[in-house]
Design a protein around this motif. Structure first.
Motif, PDB file in Angstrom:
ATOM      1  N   ARG A 239       1.070  -1.299   0.147  1.00 36.58           N
ATOM      2  CA  ARG A 239      -0.014  -0.121  -0.025  1.00 36.58           C
ATOM      3  C   ARG A 239       1.048   1.561   0.336  1.00 36.58           C
ATOM      4  O   ARG A 239       0.312   2.402  -0.505  1.00 36.58           O
ATOM      5  CB  ARG A 239      -0.915   0.274   1.225  1.00 36.58           C
ATOM      6  N   GLY A 240       1.939   1.204   0.541  1.00 34.52           N
ATOM      7  CA  GLY A 240       3.200   2.671   0.531  1.00 34.52           C
ATOM      8  C   GLY A 240       2.477   2.852   2.019  1.00 34.52           C
ATOM      9  O   GLY A 240       2.677   4.438   2.039  1.00 34.52           O
ATOM     10  N   PHE A 241       1.209   2.612   2.692  1.00 36.04           N
ATOM     11  CA  PHE A 241       1.163   3.773   4.262  1.00 36.04           C
ATOM     12  C   PHE A 241       0.613   2.590   4.638  1.00 36.04           C
ATOM     13  O   PHE A 241       0.199   1.610   4.523  1.00 36.04           O
ATOM     14  CB  PHE A 241       0.072   4.522   3.363  1.00 36.04           C
ATOM     15  N   ASN A 242       0.663   2.940   6.233  1.00 41.15           N
ATOM     16  CA  ASN A 242      -0.156   2.265   7.140  1.00 41.15           C
ATOM     17  C   ASN A 242      -1.425   2.953   7.072  1.00 41.15           C
ATOM     18  O   ASN A 242      -1.714   3.927   7.904  1.00 41.15           O
ATOM     19  CB  ASN A 242       0.645   2.181   8.231  1.00 41.15           C
ATOM     20  N   PRO A 243      -2.930   2.548   7.220  1.00 44.98           N
ATOM     21  CA  PRO A 243      -4.401   2.992   6.865  1.00 44.98           C
ATOM     22  C   PRO A 243      -4.437   3.292   8.325  1.00 44.98           C
ATOM     23  O   PRO A 243      -5.021   4.226   8.558  1.00 44.98           O
ATOM     24  CB  PRO A 243      -4.880   1.779   6.722  1.00 44.98           C
ATOM     25  N   ALA A 244      -4.354   2.578   9.475  1.00 40.20           N
ATOM     26  CA  ALA A 244      -4.564   3.222  10.901  1.00 40.20           C
ATOM     27  C   ALA A 244      -4.027   4.066  11.300  1.00 40.20           C
ATOM     28  O   ALA A 244      -4.401   4.694  11.888  1.00 40.20           O
ATOM     29  CB  ALA A 244      -4.775   1.471  11.285  1.00 40.20           C
TER      30      ALA A 244
END
Ligand SMILES: [Zn+2]
Ligand SMILES: [Zn+2]
Length: 248
Positions: A143-148
């Motif tokens: 994803r390239g990022f941590n959603p939380a």
């Protein structure tokens, strides 16, 4: 999971930056600030299933009796704050956020979570430390990022409280897609994700942020680590709760 290329997905972040209207991600009508129109935002806030909820895991309770999951093994949190039920538009937005990398949606979700916290927790302690559930290394790369984490940072800003970067962190990638289909008990028995928690101030109140609550096993693990790390009270805030299904 592979997802079809969508031109709109590329245009949405651009519209976010230059503040021009774009089609609402849910209904296609004109949307401004959040990329989701006001009507859909209102419906999201009201779509939650009616009826009593378990304070600890927010599952809808049967007409008679309490939460079967929590009576067997309660979630180790004081209270959970959940913005939406994981249904319809909420499911669509969370899928777009996580699977189609529509990172700008973090603002929509953080605002919904913040509103719920304010509603359910009017008398909050002066100091609350926010932490987020970590992503596995594989998910981070995908994803390239941590959603939380993105949501937690924005909720912290709205609450005017600190977000502890890397407070909960993954030391190896062990969360698998198949975990989503397991019951809470099965998931607790399975290998817990190898996370660690930074040392927390003694007697602190922490708020753990995650995107979706399904069986609660992830949250349970996070909460227990926070307590071991020094937290006195652990609360949790989530964007959505998977409604009552056969895992219950
Ligand atoms: Zn709409
Ligand atoms: Zn419960």
């Amino acid at each position: 999971m592979a997802h079809a290329f969508r031109l709109g997905d590329l245009l949405q972040p651009l519209c976010q930056v230059i503040h021009i209207p774009r089609p609402c991600l849910v209904c296609g009508q004109r949307a401004w600030r959040y990329g989701v129109c006001q009507m859909c935002l209102c419906e999201l806030a009201q779509q939650r299933q009616q009826g009593r909820r378990c304070e600890r895991c927010w599952v809808q309770l049967p007409v008679i009796g309490g939460c079967r999951d929590c009576s067997a093994r309660p979630l180790d949190v004081e209270q959970v704050f959940v913005a939406w039920d994981y249904l319809d538009a909420a499911e669509l937005l969370i899928q777009a956020y996580k699977a189609r990398q529509q990172q700008w949606l973090a603002a929509v979700m953080a605002n919904a979570v913040y509103q719920q916290i304010v509603r359910q927790w009017p008398e909050r302690p002066e100091q609350i430390l926010l932490l987020s559930v970590p992503s596995s290394r594989a998910a981070l790369i995908r994803r390239g990022f941590n959603p939380a984490a993105e949501i937690a940072k924005l909720v912290a800003k709205q609450l005017r409280q600190p977000y502890l970067v890397g407070g909960l962190y993954s030391v190896s990638a062990q969360i698998t897609e198949t975990q989503k289909q397991r019951s809470r008990q099965q998931r607790l028995k399975a290998t817990a994700p190898a996370w660690q928690c930074a040392t927390l101030p003694a007697d602190s109140t922490v708020l753990v942020v995650d995107d979706v609550l399904t069986t609660g096993s992830t949250l349970q693990h996070a909460a227990q680590l926070c307590r071991l790390a020094g937290a006195y009270r652990v609360y949790a805030a989530l964007v959505a709760r998977t409604p009552w299904r056969d895992h219950f």
